[in-house]
Design a protein around this motif. Structure first.
Motif, short mmCIF file in Angstrom:
data_model
loop_
_atom_site.label_atom_id
_atom_site.label_comp_id
_atom_site.label_asym_id
_atom_site.label_seq_id
_atom_site.Cartn_x
_atom_site.Cartn_y
_atom_site.Cartn_z
N ALA A 112 -44.42 1.56 44.85
CA ALA A 112 -43.15 1.28 45.52
C ALA A 112 -42.83 2.35 46.56
N GLN A 113 -43.16 3.58 46.25
CA GLN A 113 -42.91 4.68 47.18
C GLN A 113 -43.94 5.78 46.93
N TYR A 114 -44.68 6.12 47.99
CA TYR A 114 -45.69 7.16 47.86
C TYR A 114 -45.03 8.53 47.80
N ARG A 115 -45.75 9.48 47.20
CA ARG A 115 -45.25 10.85 47.19
C ARG A 115 -45.23 11.39 48.63
N PRO A 116 -44.31 12.30 48.93
CA PRO A 116 -44.13 12.72 50.32
C PRO A 116 -45.24 13.63 50.81
N PHE A 117 -45.26 13.82 52.13
CA PHE A 117 -46.12 14.82 52.73
C PHE A 117 -45.23 15.82 53.46
N TYR A 118 -45.79 16.93 53.91
CA TYR A 118 -45.02 18.01 54.48
C TYR A 118 -45.65 18.46 55.79
N VAL A 119 -44.80 18.83 56.72
CA VAL A 119 -45.26 19.33 58.01
C VAL A 119 -44.58 20.67 58.26
N ILE A 120 -45.37 21.68 58.59
CA ILE A 120 -44.83 22.99 58.91
C ILE A 120 -45.50 23.48 60.19
N GLY A 121 -44.86 24.40 60.85
CA GLY A 121 -45.47 25.00 62.02
C GLY A 121 -44.80 24.56 63.31
N GLY A 122 -45.61 24.33 64.33
CA GLY A 122 -45.10 24.11 65.68
C GLY A 122 -44.64 22.70 65.95
N VAL A 123 -43.70 22.22 65.18
CA VAL A 123 -43.09 20.91 65.42
C VAL A 123 -41.58 21.08 65.47
N GLU A 124 -40.90 20.05 65.95
CA GLU A 124 -39.45 20.13 66.09
C GLU A 124 -38.74 20.22 64.74
N ARG A 125 -39.24 19.46 63.75
CA ARG A 125 -38.53 19.40 62.46
C ARG A 125 -39.54 19.56 61.32
N SER A 126 -39.79 20.79 60.92
CA SER A 126 -40.64 21.01 59.74
C SER A 126 -39.91 20.51 58.50
N GLY A 127 -40.67 20.00 57.55
CA GLY A 127 -40.02 19.56 56.32
C GLY A 127 -40.82 18.51 55.59
N GLU A 128 -40.12 17.78 54.72
CA GLU A 128 -40.71 16.77 53.85
C GLU A 128 -40.44 15.39 54.42
N TYR A 129 -41.46 14.51 54.40
CA TYR A 129 -41.32 13.17 54.96
C TYR A 129 -41.98 12.16 54.05
N ALA A 130 -41.49 10.92 54.13
CA ALA A 130 -42.06 9.84 53.33
C ALA A 130 -43.42 9.43 53.89
N TYR A 131 -44.39 9.29 53.01
CA TYR A 131 -45.73 8.92 53.43
C TYR A 131 -45.81 7.42 53.73
N ARG A 132 -46.63 7.09 54.71
CA ARG A 132 -46.89 5.70 55.06
C ARG A 132 -48.40 5.48 55.03
N PRO A 133 -48.86 4.40 54.43
CA PRO A 133 -50.31 4.17 54.35
C PRO A 133 -50.94 4.12 55.74
N GLY A 134 -52.13 4.70 55.85
CA GLY A 134 -52.85 4.67 57.11
C GLY A 134 -52.45 5.75 58.09
N MET A 135 -51.66 6.72 57.66
CA MET A 135 -51.20 7.75 58.58
C MET A 135 -52.35 8.66 59.00
N ILE A 136 -52.27 9.14 60.24
CA ILE A 136 -53.17 10.15 60.72
C ILE A 136 -52.34 11.36 61.13
N VAL A 137 -53.00 12.45 61.49
CA VAL A 137 -52.30 13.69 61.82
C VAL A 137 -51.34 13.48 62.98
N LEU A 138 -51.75 12.74 63.99
CA LEU A 138 -50.90 12.52 65.16
C LEU A 138 -49.63 11.76 64.77
N THR A 139 -49.74 10.82 63.83
CA THR A 139 -48.55 10.10 63.34
C THR A 139 -47.59 11.06 62.66
N ALA A 140 -48.13 11.96 61.82
CA ALA A 140 -47.29 12.92 61.11
C ALA A 140 -46.56 13.85 62.09
N VAL A 141 -47.25 14.29 63.14
CA VAL A 141 -46.61 15.16 64.13
C VAL A 141 -45.49 14.43 64.85
#
Length: 428
Positions: A112-141
């Motif tokens: 029903a809901q995947y566990r989240p992923f996290y983005v840190i570093g040189g992006v506008e909004r570092s933090g926790e986000y909901a995972y979506r199937p088929g995501m790639i690094v560029l989608t996460a950024v």
């Protein structure tokens, strides 16, 4: 001729587009897609479980920090590393064994809901986000707001982010202390400890208020359980006394029956010798029958008293077991919240570090524009072991991944600037 060629190209394009759509359409097996079937479950995943004709086992369940789910009848199941279809077979098999069914029930498991992923570093909004199937690094950024853009006013955004991150760290740390105090109390209840345990080193002096509240809850629970146990124990004692009284009455009745029985034998002997009339035997036989009926009633009362003793003992055990079960369920949820809070604290600290890092980089590039260049790495936990791997824009993301984005700037003087992990700026 040109028109015919264009028509042919359009036809081939439509045919290839239709083929690609058919190839990319999800395959359905039961109620789970092919993506769900290939997916390996882990902590924080929210599962949608449906067991045919078992409404108690149908609903949404979250994988706890202990990598398990707890289901009625079935019990605890370790799900980490399983595919949804494998979990469905496990549930069906256990249910068949415990309920002694002839066939395993139809079971469907989906995410029903995947566990989240996290983005840190040189992006506008570092933090926790909901995972979506088929995501790639560029989608996460892109989800994290894209590349970090330096503010027009030097240092202002970094100071603002630092203040915000500092406040979040304080709030989350306070929440963590509250959850740790609750975890301490639940573990003590599960262990049936007589006293509230000493706080561990992980609890700071700021948790004194939370510890006092949890100590009061623990004492109230112990007092209530003690009162219930005392009342039920007294009930059992009263029934034991009742049994002793009934046994005494039964012995007295047995003596009386033996005396009347001897009198009956004597009267029969006199009647046999013609020394007594036949009518004398009837009242004596009636007395014997009445005494035997009273003995049976006394035996029945003894059995009922013993049954009440067994019920009281079961109620004492049930009161303890119910609290242990409730505390165990609460403990799973509390530990999941502790883990989530600690991850939020870690994320806020990274934001704080990045704010300091970008403040340094902004001061350096205030006199000229710089084009950011991305480098990526992914921290991934597999089988309890964390590893960091190099990533690119097309690298496939997985739930639970931590994407580290590093920005490198090349300024007007052709000097490449790299932001390092500790916030320093290295020029090459």
């Amino acid at each position: 001729m040109d028109a015919r060629a264009k028509s042919t190209r359009r036809f081939r394009f439509r045919r290839s587009l239709l083929a690609s759509l058919l190839l990319t359409a999800p395959a359905v097996v039961g109620s789970a897609s092919a993506a769900d079937q290939a997916y390996r479950l882990g902590a924080q995943d929210r599962l949608r479980i449906h067991v045919y004709e078992w409404p108690a086992l149908t609903g949404e369940f979250t994988v706890g920090a202990d990598e398990q789910i707890s289901l009625p009848v079935v019990g605890d199941i370790r799900v980490t590393g399983l595919q949804p279809s494998e979990l469905a077979r496990e549930i069906s098999g256990r249910l068949k064994a415990k309920a002694t069914l002839t066939e395993p029930p139809d079971t469907a498991v989906g995410v029903a809901q995947y566990r989240p992923f996290y983005v840190i570093g040189g992006v506008e909004r570092s933090g926790e986000y909901a995972y979506r199937p088929g995501m790639i690094v560029l989608t996460a950024v892109s989800i994290a707001g894209g590349a970090y853009r330096r503010p027009e006013v030097s240092g202002w955004a970094s100071e603002r982010d630092a203040l915000s991150a500092g406040g979040e760290i304080q709030l989350h740390e306070l929440r963590r202390q509250e959850l740790l105090a609750k975890e301490l109390r639940l573990k003590a209840e599960i262990a049936q400890a007589a006293e509230f345990p000493a706080p561990p080193a992980a609890l700071s002096p700021a948790a004194a208020g939370f510890l006092a509240e949890e100590r009061g809850i623990f004492a109230a629970y112990r007092e209530r359980l003690r009162n219930e146990t005392t009342a039920l124990t007294q009930t059992a004692v009263l029934h034991r006394d009742e049994i002793e009284t009934l046994k005494s009455q039964r012995e007295a009745a047995e003596k009386q029956r033996a005396s009347v029985q001897r009198e009956l034998i004597d009267v029969r002997d006199l009647i046999g010798r013609g020394l007594a009339p036949t009518s004398r035997i009837l009242p004596i036989e009636r007395t014997v029958a009445q005494i035997e009926r009273e003995q049976k009633e006394l035996d029945t009362l003894v059995l009922r008293a013993r049954q009440q003793i067994n019920i009281a003992n079961r109620m004492i055990a049930t009161a303890r077991d119910d609290r242990i079960t409730t505390a165990s369920t609460e403990l799973v949820g509390v530990q999941a919240q502790i883990r989530e809070t600690e991850e939020r604290i870690a994320t806020a600290r990274r934001v704080l570090q990045e704010s300091a890092l970008y403040a340094t980089g902004t001061a350096r590039t205030a006199d000229g524009d710089a084009a950011p260049v991305f480098t990526f790495s992914i921290v991934r936990v597999e089988a309890g072991i964390a590893s960091e791997i190099e990533a690119f824009e097309t690298t496939v993301m997985q739930p639970g991944d931590i994407l580290k984005v590093q920005l490198r700037y090349r300024d007007a003087g052709s000097r490449q600037v790299a932001r390092t992990e500790n916030g320093a700026v290295a020029r090459r």
